[in-house]
Design a protein around this motif. Structure first.
Motif, short mmCIF file in Angstrom:
data_model
loop_
_atom_site.label_atom_id
_atom_site.label_comp_id
_atom_site.label_asym_id
_atom_site.label_seq_id
_atom_site.Cartn_x
_atom_site.Cartn_y
_atom_site.Cartn_z
N HIS A 255 2.87 -4.39 -8.23
CA HIS A 255 1.72 -5.25 -7.91
C HIS A 255 1.87 -5.99 -6.58
O HIS A 255 1.02 -6.80 -6.26
CB HIS A 255 1.49 -6.26 -9.04
CG HIS A 255 1.09 -5.61 -10.34
ND1 HIS A 255 -0.19 -5.19 -10.59
CD2 HIS A 255 1.81 -5.28 -11.42
CE1 HIS A 255 -0.25 -4.65 -11.80
NE2 HIS A 255 0.96 -4.69 -12.33
N SER B 24 2.07 -10.34 -3.83
CA SER B 24 0.87 -11.15 -4.04
C SER B 24 -0.01 -10.53 -5.13
O SER B 24 -0.48 -9.40 -4.97
CB SER B 24 0.04 -11.25 -2.76
OG SER B 24 -1.19 -11.88 -3.05
N LYS C 258 -2.90 -10.97 -5.49
CA LYS C 258 -4.23 -10.77 -4.90
C LYS C 258 -4.35 -9.40 -4.23
O LYS C 258 -5.45 -8.96 -3.92
CB LYS C 258 -4.53 -11.85 -3.86
CG LYS C 258 -4.68 -13.22 -4.47
CD LYS C 258 -5.07 -14.33 -3.55
CE LYS C 258 -5.09 -14.10 -2.12
NZ LYS C 258 -5.42 -15.26 -1.30
N ALA C 259 -3.23 -8.74 -4.04
CA ALA C 259 -3.23 -7.46 -3.32
C ALA C 259 -3.33 -6.28 -4.27
O ALA C 259 -2.89 -6.35 -5.42
CB ALA C 259 -1.97 -7.35 -2.47
N GLU C 260 -3.88 -5.21 -3.78
CA GLU C 260 -3.88 -3.96 -4.52
C GLU C 260 -2.46 -3.41 -4.51
O GLU C 260 -1.77 -3.47 -3.49
CB GLU C 260 -4.83 -2.97 -3.84
CG GLU C 260 -5.00 -1.67 -4.59
CD GLU C 260 -6.03 -0.78 -3.89
OE1 GLU C 260 -5.69 -0.18 -2.86
OE2 GLU C 260 -7.16 -0.72 -4.39
N ALA D 205 -6.03 -5.24 -7.86
CA ALA D 205 -5.42 -6.58 -7.78
C ALA D 205 -5.36 -7.22 -9.16
O ALA D 205 -6.24 -7.03 -9.99
CB ALA D 205 -6.23 -7.45 -6.84
N VAL E 234 -9.65 -12.28 -7.43
CA VAL E 234 -10.01 -11.10 -6.64
C VAL E 234 -10.62 -10.03 -7.54
O VAL E 234 -11.52 -9.30 -7.14
CB VAL E 234 -8.76 -10.53 -5.93
CG1 VAL E 234 -9.07 -9.26 -5.18
CG2 VAL E 234 -8.15 -11.58 -5.02
N ASN E 235 -10.11 -9.93 -8.76
CA ASN E 235 -10.54 -8.91 -9.71
C ASN E 235 -10.92 -9.59 -11.03
O ASN E 235 -10.08 -9.75 -11.92
CB ASN E 235 -9.38 -7.91 -9.93
CG ASN E 235 -9.74 -6.79 -10.85
OD1 ASN E 235 -10.85 -6.71 -11.36
ND2 ASN E 235 -8.78 -5.91 -11.08
#
Length: 134
Positions: free
Chosen positions: A67, A70, A72-74, A86, A91-92
């Motif tokens: 993951h 972060s 928040k990242a893909e 994410a 974000v998701n």
């Protein structure tokens, strides 16, 4: 007279509290109730403990292995290279919205990373951290 003086403060407090209440996650609330039943000394879940768990490396993997550092990242699965959306609900929004799905992934990923099932405390701490990521 006193009521008029306190009314603006009360309204300000409500304005601050209502978004927090609206942002409460029912799955996290279920874990909170379960943790209270399991441990009478339970206080609450913490962002710091969840963040530490996110970065904890088991025998081979950590959450960040797939993951990224972060939530928040893909990400990308380290073995299959399959893209992973994410994790942070900021974000998701689909993340942590289906209790059965959340349990399925906790069961699978806790075993993959830690070699055991996560405790209710760990699940709650983890969710508290990921939900806090904006």
């Amino acid at each position: 007279m006193t009521t008029k003086r306190h009314t603006p403060h009360l309204l300000a407090c409500l304005a601050l509290a209502l978004p927090l209440a609206a942002a409460a996650n029912p799955i996290l609330e279920t874990y909170r109730a379960q943790a209270k039943q399991e441990n009478a000394a339970f206080k609450d879940f913490t962002v710091a403990a969840g963040q530490k768990l996110y970065g904890t490396k088991g025998a081979e993997l950590s959450c960040a292995s797939c993951h990224t550092d972060s939530p928040k990242a893909e990400g990308k699965h380290v073995k299959t290279n399959k893209l992973i959306a994410a994790m942070a609900p900021s974000v998701n929004p689909k993340r942590f919205s289906d209790a059965a799905n959340v349990e399925k992934w906790f069961k699978r990923n806790c075993n993959d990373v830690l070699g055991r099932a996560c405790t209710t405390q760990e699940k709650g701490d983890f969710m508290t951290y990921v939900l806090s990521v904006k």
